[in-house]
Write an enzyme that holds these catalytic residues in place. Sequence first.
Site, PDB file in Angstrom:
ATOM      1  N   GLY A 190       0.833  -1.188   0.000  1.00 15.49           N
ATOM      2  CA  GLY A 190       0.000   0.000   0.000  1.00 15.49           C
ATOM      3  C   GLY A 190       0.873   1.246   0.000  1.00 15.49           C
ATOM      4  O   GLY A 190       2.024   1.214   0.446  1.00 15.49           O
ATOM      5  N   GLY A 245      -0.050  -4.903   0.759  1.00 10.98           N
ATOM      6  CA  GLY A 245      -1.322  -4.707   0.053  1.00 10.98           C
ATOM      7  C   GLY A 245      -1.442  -5.550  -1.197  1.00 10.98           C
ATOM      8  O   GLY A 245      -2.550  -5.915  -1.604  1.00 10.98           O
ATOM      9  N   GLU A 250       5.663  -5.848   7.486  1.00 16.82           N
ATOM     10  CA  GLU A 250       5.119  -4.639   8.115  1.00 16.82           C
ATOM     11  C   GLU A 250       5.705  -4.304   9.489  1.00 16.82           C
ATOM     12  O   GLU A 250       5.791  -3.123   9.853  1.00 16.82           O
ATOM     13  CB  GLU A 250       3.592  -4.758   8.232  1.00 16.82           C
ATOM     14  CG  GLU A 250       2.860  -4.698   6.905  1.00 16.82           C
ATOM     15  CD  GLU A 250       2.813  -6.040   6.178  1.00 16.82           C
ATOM     16  OE1 GLU A 250       2.261  -6.089   5.072  1.00 16.82           O
ATOM     17  OE2 GLU A 250       3.337  -7.031   6.722  1.00 16.82           O
ATOM     18  N   ASP A 272      -1.439  -6.714   7.756  1.00 19.43           N
ATOM     19  CA  ASP A 272      -2.886  -6.510   7.617  1.00 19.43           C
ATOM     20  C   ASP A 272      -3.398  -7.105   6.308  1.00 19.43           C
ATOM     21  O   ASP A 272      -2.937  -8.153   5.887  1.00 19.43           O
ATOM     22  CB  ASP A 272      -3.238  -5.023   7.756  1.00 19.43           C
ATOM     23  CG  ASP A 272      -2.638  -4.146   6.664  1.00 19.43           C
ATOM     24  OD1 ASP A 272      -1.655  -4.562   6.019  1.00 19.43           O
ATOM     25  OD2 ASP A 272      -3.152  -3.024   6.444  1.00 19.43           O
TER      26      ASP A 272
END
Length: 348
Positions: free
Chosen positions: A66, A114, A137, A145
Amino acid sequence: MEVTDVLFEEKGHAGLIILNRPKALNALTHEIVVAMHRQLEHWLDNDRVKHILIKSNSEKAFCAGGDIRQVAENGPDKIDESLPFFADEYRLNAYMESYPKPLIALIDGIVMGGGVGISVHGAYRVGSEKTLFAMPETAIGFFPDVGGSHFLPKLAKHTGMYCAMTGERLKQADCYSAGILTHAVHSKDMAGLEEALCATEDVNPVLARYAFDPGPAPLDAKADVVDACFGAQSTLEVIDRLQKLLGTEHDEFASGALETIKKRSPLSMEVAFQQVRRGAGLSMKECMVMEHRIVSQILLGKDFYEGVRAVIIDKDHTPNWQHSSLSEIKTVDVEAHFMPPKGGDLVF
């Protein structure tokens, strides 16, 4: 407004989603996420489209994650501007996981963060020898996530926990062995595979025709020691089990894992550990509600902004984390990440 960072096309029996930010390694923006969700809804009612292909215009990456630099630059004072991106991304991840038509990700390069969220939840994940998977992350004070809490617990022998805590990078054979990829193909065959998939209504024979066995997975050779260490009941127990392997035949593995964990945000490490353990008993939507709770709390803290500064902006790789070690973490600090946020839980 037209979004050129992601392109859509109908070709034969397929709908094509083409990630088109090569200079940014296809890092996902809010606009891309919203456009993808809208297009998938449109194709659901199109009888001509039998399946969806997700591919990249980048020679290096499928999608490297992301676009979190803008989120970091917003800072904790502009959380109301940052949270909608994550909320819409998580809604997209959940929608893709339950999408009635087959989703086929053609992964010919880097797939992280992402990018994993828009590929791993679909029916088919096809990866070439250029595949490089990671959920890194915790290195920036964040957490795995985009549905990491849903798919990581499903990987055999606590491989998912190992990836969550260390950000281990897996190549084609490892990804195939772990089940992250459903099919392994040669990079040179990707264009032909795409053409064949567009020309058919039944994708399974085509995928079988192009697939090959990528051979022994390096991860398999250490699967038992990964299982023994990362199947522990707490982060401190993981550390203890790794330390007991120092000086043994597994010294290289243990010392490498310990060195990596030592550099990570202790709070992120603890949150990620709890996230993966709790996710094992939750549905995809329940996982996304949990992850929305976590991100809502993380954006209020310090480690994420410091991690992005150290790794992405200044690139000095010397973050000053809020806690100096895992033993400093209080239960109340961790549990705050699993409580409903002030703005309410994620709604689908």
